[in-house]
Write a protein that holds these residues in place. Sequence first.
Motif, PDB file in Angstrom:
ATOM      1  N   GLY A 444     -34.459  31.819  49.999  1.00  0.00           N
ATOM      2  CA  GLY A 444     -34.005  33.168  50.324  1.00  0.00           C
ATOM      3  C   GLY A 444     -33.490  33.272  51.737  1.00  0.00           C
ATOM      4  O   GLY A 444     -32.697  34.166  52.069  1.00  0.00           O
ATOM      5  N   HIS A 445     -33.922  32.385  52.604  1.00  0.00           N
ATOM      6  CA  HIS A 445     -33.512  32.302  53.999  1.00  0.00           C
ATOM      7  C   HIS A 445     -33.425  30.813  54.364  1.00  0.00           C
ATOM      8  O   HIS A 445     -34.160  29.989  53.823  1.00  0.00           O
ATOM      9  CB  HIS A 445     -34.519  33.008  54.911  1.00  0.00           C
ATOM     10  CG  HIS A 445     -34.787  34.427  54.536  1.00  0.00           C
ATOM     11  ND1 HIS A 445     -34.032  35.474  55.009  1.00  0.00           N
ATOM     12  CD2 HIS A 445     -35.737  34.967  53.716  1.00  0.00           C
ATOM     13  CE1 HIS A 445     -34.507  36.603  54.509  1.00  0.00           C
ATOM     14  NE2 HIS A 445     -35.547  36.322  53.723  1.00  0.00           N
ATOM     15  N   PRO A 446     -32.560  30.431  55.313  1.00  0.00           N
ATOM     16  CA  PRO A 446     -32.434  29.018  55.686  1.00  0.00           C
ATOM     17  C   PRO A 446     -33.475  28.604  56.726  1.00  0.00           C
ATOM     18  O   PRO A 446     -33.993  29.424  57.487  1.00  0.00           O
ATOM     19  CB  PRO A 446     -31.024  28.934  56.273  1.00  0.00           C
ATOM     20  CG  PRO A 446     -30.797  30.299  56.860  1.00  0.00           C
ATOM     21  CD  PRO A 446     -31.525  31.269  55.956  1.00  0.00           C
ATOM     22  N   GLY A 447     -33.751  27.313  56.747  1.00  0.00           N
ATOM     23  CA  GLY A 447     -34.632  26.740  57.758  1.00  0.00           C
ATOM     24  C   GLY A 447     -34.174  25.338  58.112  1.00  0.00           C
ATOM     25  O   GLY A 447     -33.787  24.561  57.233  1.00  0.00           O
ATOM     26  N   PHE A 448     -34.181  25.007  59.411  1.00  0.00           N
ATOM     27  CA  PHE A 448     -33.766  23.681  59.885  1.00  0.00           C
ATOM     28  C   PHE A 448     -34.866  23.110  60.776  1.00  0.00           C
ATOM     29  O   PHE A 448     -35.496  23.839  61.545  1.00  0.00           O
ATOM     30  CB  PHE A 448     -32.470  23.757  60.707  1.00  0.00           C
ATOM     31  CG  PHE A 448     -31.302  24.365  59.988  1.00  0.00           C
ATOM     32  CD1 PHE A 448     -30.437  23.573  59.251  1.00  0.00           C
ATOM     33  CD2 PHE A 448     -31.068  25.730  60.054  1.00  0.00           C
ATOM     34  CE1 PHE A 448     -29.351  24.130  58.605  1.00  0.00           C
ATOM     35  CE2 PHE A 448     -29.987  26.308  59.412  1.00  0.00           C
ATOM     36  CZ  PHE A 448     -29.130  25.502  58.675  1.00  0.00           C
ATOM     37  N   LEU A 449     -35.070  21.816  60.680  1.00  0.00           N
ATOM     38  CA  LEU A 449     -35.972  21.117  61.598  1.00  0.00           C
ATOM     39  C   LEU A 449     -35.472  19.693  61.779  1.00  0.00           C
ATOM     40  O   LEU A 449     -35.020  19.052  60.826  1.00  0.00           O
ATOM     41  CB  LEU A 449     -37.413  21.099  61.074  1.00  0.00           C
ATOM     42  CG  LEU A 449     -38.436  20.406  61.984  1.00  0.00           C
ATOM     43  CD1 LEU A 449     -39.772  21.165  61.972  1.00  0.00           C
ATOM     44  CD2 LEU A 449     -38.675  18.955  61.572  1.00  0.00           C
ATOM     45  N   PHE A 470     -36.156  23.414  65.949  1.00  0.00           N
ATOM     46  CA  PHE A 470     -36.287  24.102  64.662  1.00  0.00           C
ATOM     47  C   PHE A 470     -35.676  25.490  64.735  1.00  0.00           C
ATOM     48  O   PHE A 470     -35.656  26.144  65.791  1.00  0.00           O
ATOM     49  CB  PHE A 470     -37.752  24.202  64.232  1.00  0.00           C
ATOM     50  CG  PHE A 470     -38.666  24.832  65.267  1.00  0.00           C
ATOM     51  CD1 PHE A 470     -38.954  26.190  65.233  1.00  0.00           C
ATOM     52  CD2 PHE A 470     -39.215  24.064  66.282  1.00  0.00           C
ATOM     53  CE1 PHE A 470     -39.785  26.771  66.181  1.00  0.00           C
ATOM     54  CE2 PHE A 470     -40.053  24.637  67.243  1.00  0.00           C
ATOM     55  CZ  PHE A 470     -40.340  25.986  67.191  1.00  0.00           C
ATOM     56  N   SER A 471     -35.133  25.931  63.627  1.00  0.00           N
ATOM     57  CA  SER A 471     -34.572  27.280  63.497  1.00  0.00           C
ATOM     58  C   SER A 471     -34.844  27.739  62.071  1.00  0.00           C
ATOM     59  O   SER A 471     -34.155  27.329  61.132  1.00  0.00           O
ATOM     60  CB  SER A 471     -33.067  27.277  63.782  1.00  0.00           C
ATOM     61  OG  SER A 471     -32.527  28.573  63.626  1.00  0.00           O
ATOM     62  N   ARG A 478     -40.613  28.206  55.833  1.00  0.00           N
ATOM     63  CA  ARG A 478     -41.348  27.404  56.809  1.00  0.00           C
ATOM     64  C   ARG A 478     -41.320  25.919  56.431  1.00  0.00           C
ATOM     65  O   ARG A 478     -41.241  25.561  55.253  1.00  0.00           O
ATOM     66  CB  ARG A 478     -42.793  27.884  56.909  1.00  0.00           C
ATOM     67  CG  ARG A 478     -43.581  27.738  55.629  1.00  0.00           C
ATOM     68  CD  ARG A 478     -44.886  28.494  55.714  1.00  0.00           C
ATOM     69  NE  ARG A 478     -45.692  28.407  54.502  1.00  0.00           N
ATOM     70  CZ  ARG A 478     -45.526  29.186  53.441  1.00  0.00           C
ATOM     71  NH1 ARG A 478     -44.561  30.100  53.430  1.00  0.00           N
ATOM     72  NH2 ARG A 478     -46.320  29.056  52.385  1.00  0.00           N
ATOM     73  N   ILE A 479     -41.453  25.068  57.440  1.00  0.00           N
ATOM     74  CA  ILE A 479     -41.409  23.619  57.244  1.00  0.00           C
ATOM     75  C   ILE A 479     -42.670  23.002  57.827  1.00  0.00           C
ATOM     76  O   ILE A 479     -43.000  23.246  58.991  1.00  0.00           O
ATOM     77  CB  ILE A 479     -40.161  23.008  57.902  1.00  0.00           C
ATOM     78  CG1 ILE A 479     -38.897  23.556  57.230  1.00  0.00           C
ATOM     79  CG2 ILE A 479     -40.188  21.481  57.813  1.00  0.00           C
ATOM     80  CD1 ILE A 479     -37.601  23.067  57.869  1.00  0.00           C
ATOM     81  N   TYR A 480     -43.364  22.206  57.024  1.00  0.00           N
ATOM     82  CA  TYR A 480     -44.557  21.494  57.473  1.00  0.00           C
ATOM     83  C   TYR A 480     -44.144  20.109  57.961  1.00  0.00           C
ATOM     84  O   TYR A 480     -43.392  19.401  57.291  1.00  0.00           O
ATOM     85  CB  TYR A 480     -45.576  21.358  56.342  1.00  0.00           C
ATOM     86  CG  TYR A 480     -46.185  22.674  55.921  1.00  0.00           C
ATOM     87  CD1 TYR A 480     -47.329  23.154  56.551  1.00  0.00           C
ATOM     88  CD2 TYR A 480     -45.616  23.431  54.900  1.00  0.00           C
ATOM     89  CE1 TYR A 480     -47.897  24.365  56.170  1.00  0.00           C
ATOM     90  CE2 TYR A 480     -46.179  24.643  54.518  1.00  0.00           C
ATOM     91  CZ  TYR A 480     -47.309  25.105  55.152  1.00  0.00           C
ATOM     92  OH  TYR A 480     -47.868  26.308  54.782  1.00  0.00           O
ATOM     93  N   GLY A 497     -39.703  30.370  62.996  1.00  0.00           N
ATOM     94  CA  GLY A 497     -38.990  30.917  64.144  1.00  0.00           C
ATOM     95  C   GLY A 497     -37.933  29.956  64.651  1.00  0.00           C
ATOM     96  O   GLY A 497     -37.510  29.029  63.961  1.00  0.00           O
ATOM     97  N   THR A 498     -37.509  30.166  65.898  1.00  0.00           N
ATOM     98  CA  THR A 498     -36.482  29.340  66.527  1.00  0.00           C
ATOM     99  C   THR A 498     -37.002  28.821  67.859  1.00  0.00           C
ATOM    100  O   THR A 498     -37.540  29.584  68.660  1.00  0.00           O
ATOM    101  CB  THR A 498     -35.189  30.139  66.770  1.00  0.00           C
ATOM    102  OG1 THR A 498     -34.682  30.602  65.517  1.00  0.00           O
ATOM    103  CG2 THR A 498     -34.136  29.272  67.444  1.00  0.00           C
ATOM    104  N   GLY A 499     -36.852  27.521  68.082  1.00  0.00           N
ATOM    105  CA  GLY A 499     -37.338  26.970  69.334  1.00  0.00           C
ATOM    106  C   GLY A 499     -37.296  25.460  69.352  1.00  0.00           C
ATOM    107  O   GLY A 499     -36.581  24.825  68.571  1.00  0.00           O
ATOM    108  N   ALA A 500     -38.062  24.890  70.247  1.00  0.00           N
ATOM    109  CA  ALA A 500     -38.132  23.442  70.414  1.00  0.00           C
ATOM    110  C   ALA A 500     -39.506  23.082  70.956  1.00  0.00           C
ATOM    111  O   ALA A 500     -40.228  23.928  71.484  1.00  0.00           O
ATOM    112  CB  ALA A 500     -37.038  22.950  71.357  1.00  0.00           C
ATOM    113  N   SER A 501     -39.875  21.824  70.802  1.00  0.00           N
ATOM    114  CA  SER A 501     -41.146  21.353  71.329  1.00  0.00           C
ATOM    115  C   SER A 501     -41.004  19.928  71.811  1.00  0.00           C
ATOM    116  O   SER A 501     -40.121  19.186  71.366  1.00  0.00           O
ATOM    117  CB  SER A 501     -42.248  21.447  70.266  1.00  0.00           C
ATOM    118  OG  SER A 501     -42.054  20.478  69.251  1.00  0.00           O
TER     119      SER A 501
END
Length: 546
Positions: A444-449, A470-471, A478-480, A497-501
């Motif tokens: 339903g919504h996109p996710g990238f990692l 990740f975005s 969500r991505i595990y 969410g959107t960010g980096a680590s």
Amino acid sequence: MKKYFPSFLFILFSLSLRAQEGEVLRAALYLGGAATIEELDASLVERLEALRGHPVRVNRPSRRARELLSGYQLASLEDYRRRCGDILSWEELALVDGFGPEAVSALKPFLSLDSEGLPGAVDTLSRQRRQLLVRVTEKNWGAKYKSVGDRYQAGAAWRSGDGTFHADVQLGRHRLLLGDYNARFGQGAAHWSGFAMESLSTPAAFIRRATGLRPCWSFSSEGVHRGAAWEYGRGAFQGALFADARGTLGLHAEGLSRSFQGGFTALWEQGSPTFSLDGRSNWKGTDLAGEMAWKNGAPGGKAALSFPLEGRFRLALQARALPSRFTGKKYGEYALAEGTSFGSDRRVQLAGKTGFGSSVQVFTASLTADAAFLPKPETGERDRWQLRAWLNLNWQAGPRWGWAFRFTERFRSWEAARSDWRLDARFGTGPWQAAARGEYVYCGHPGFLSYLEGGYKGGSLAGYLRFTGFSIAHWDARIYCYERDAPGTFSVPAYNGTGASVALTGSWKHRFPQRTTLKLYLRGACVFRSGNPPSPALRVQLQLER
């Protein structure tokens, strides 16, 4: 940050490197039947870490061997040693029925070929071993202590007001277990405490490996029994009685032959009786397992079949009938599953590796699908249905490079479909390793990692540096993603969410005289999320073994 994030993903994807998982994780994937690290049972990883320091003796297996080997493998070992004597090489073990090169390669770090038949052999496994572990993080601290001998083990763990303890004593044919323990019987239809992987991502996951009563040495007591258990074994028969502080009473009895294992389980939980019959057989590479049970006043059960096809193919089938009254859940489940796997005959020698297990198959693949009907409950809601599929491809392109592709699809009648595409690759030469991943999810919504990791492991030093971006627009997408950590801590956070680590993990090991080893683990990480302040984390673990 959003402006540069697509470029960051492209750079990481183009590098596409994936680190070689450690010995513990490789064995856990084999035993658990999982396709990815994210699906693993934390208690299984923890148990293997303990076994690595106190391996199972192939030529004198105790009941502790059931933590690692199946009933069929144990019976096959006994039959082989009766006819041919002790097993003196890994190549010989790979020829024993029920093992093979892949199984021995995965289990080798946790087994010992120590034999009284070897000239000058010294029994190094009967002596007492002690382990102390202290872990400090930015939020709390914890400690573990464990002592293991040839006939006993005892341990305790504590962190943030929670913890576990156990004492496990072997007295001839009798075994007494006090404290926290897991109870896992049959195929898990009637009783399976703690973590139970429901994902049928590989054909190996269609049939569960029951471990019976096993002590728990974890920081968390959630889902385990706290009480007492007694086991008795004589020849091919084994029986057990157990009880816990919540009022659960249980009885289990099983018999074992060269190619068959059968068991009976009776439980009394919360004033309700449960009865179960389970069986598992292996004949010429064909596995058949099933369990029929009566629980909460309703019948239920599972059955699975796995057998080789022409060439290097294998087929697995599973059926489940678990009414809502049986499981105590809102919806029941009636399902059929099918899985096919393939492994090439060709093998490639890994760079910097020698000895048994230093070569791997060039190509492996598996495709599984699971269709489930979830009948409506008495509330009058609509019936539900679910369809899941998993595709896994692994290609060892050469001595240093390997690739892995995974695609999963899930359709549900009550929510949006979920698609997951993942590409990994690995590079390794001697002590140097590198890794990266690119993953896209749509629900339903996109996710990238995507992440990039490089590391070194040699001698007494090891270190790994990982960058992750990740975005993910919604929690449904969500991505595990597994994160490297110190032994005894299995970490698979959910990214949203959107960010980096960025994370830096390192370890140092030093051996003192008189067989004493000191291990120091450090992990520093910081997560940067859009619209939120940075979230730093620091973990230090000190481990002393003797």
